[in-house]
Enzyme design. Structure first.
Site, mmCIF file in Angstrom:
data_model
loop_
_atom_site.group_PDB
_atom_site.id
_atom_site.type_symbol
_atom_site.label_atom_id
_atom_site.label_comp_id
_atom_site.label_asym_id
_atom_site.label_seq_id
_atom_site.Cartn_x
_atom_site.Cartn_y
_atom_site.Cartn_z
ATOM 1 N N HIS A 1 0.829 -1.213 0.000
ATOM 2 C CA HIS A 1 0.000 0.000 0.000
ATOM 3 C C HIS A 1 0.867 1.268 0.000
ATOM 4 C CE1 HIS A 1 0.930 0.931 4.206
ATOM 5 N NE2 HIS A 1 0.722 -0.345 4.491
ATOM 6 N N GLU B 1 -1.971 -7.394 8.032
ATOM 7 C CA GLU B 1 -0.602 -7.224 8.510
ATOM 8 C C GLU B 1 -0.365 -8.016 9.801
ATOM 9 O OE1 GLU B 1 2.390 -7.030 8.102
ATOM 10 O OE2 GLU B 1 2.977 -4.937 7.795
#
Length: 203
Positions: free
Chosen positions: A20, A91
């Site tokens: 990202h 994550e």
């Protein structure tokens, strides 16, 4: 951006890893696991610069982490309409170290490393390796080009599991925001084809 030997369709899995764009915490190097931090304005611009690169490729499957920073990167990069949310792309869970930098953590835990040290109330390296390896096995058996929008540590773990079934190998794979890495095969061997490639205009 073409992975040299890459063709419009692949008989073996080819996996594009897209980290990202920039967030406030990625900029300050704070551990960002389950906190849903949005992209900065610069991070959104980074994601948009990926669009012309990704538009040149056909993706058979697009998967994104459930976190908004990954979903927005996917959307701004032009693949949002085709994306499916994949929970396993989230994550690393940093537990009590969420939102803290490594130097801050080392003030109370000298020599601490996410790759080697305990993470109280979070995810051990064995646990993140387990979910990455399961995803590797599933995707490696899926012929075609796959795009994964996710996070630095998870993608590094995923790549380590791709090439050597080991999360710890990710310690040697630096990964910047808004970069593209490509995993594939060299004959029957899983391999890294490109790593940490950014658009030349992305800073």
């Amino acid at each position: 951006m073409n992975a040299n030997a890459s063709e419009d369709s692949t008989s073996q899995a080819e996996i594009w890893l897209i980290r990202h764009g920039e967030t406030e915490w990625s900029l300050s190097r704070q551990h960002t696991g389950r906190t849903d931090i949005p992209l900065t304005e610069h991070g959104r611009a980074q994601a948009q610069m990926l669009a012309p690169i990704l538009a040149q490729e056909h993706f058979d499957l697009v998967l994104t982490s459930p976190m908004s920073r990954a979903i927005e990167t996917c959307r701004l990069a032009g693949l949002g309409d085709h994306a499916e949310v994949e929970r396993e792309l989230r994550e690393w869970d940093y537990g009590i170290y969420e939102g803290r930098t490594t130097p801050e953590i080392r003030e109370s835990a000298p020599g601490w490393s996410v790759w080697e040290s305990p993470i109280p109330e979070g995810e051990s390296i064995g646990e993140i390796e387990g979910r990455a390896r399961a995803l590797v096995q599933r995707l490696a058996a899926s012929p075609g080009r796959i795009a994964l929008f996710s996070h630095a540590h998870f993608l590094r773990v995923f790549a380590g599991c791709w090439i050597g079934d080991s999360a710890a190998l990710g310690a040697h794979l630096l990964l910047d925001t808004a970069t593209i890495s490509i995993l594939g095969f060299e004959r029957e061997n899983r391999a890294i084809r490109q790593w940490n490639v950014r658009h030349p205009d992305i800073k």
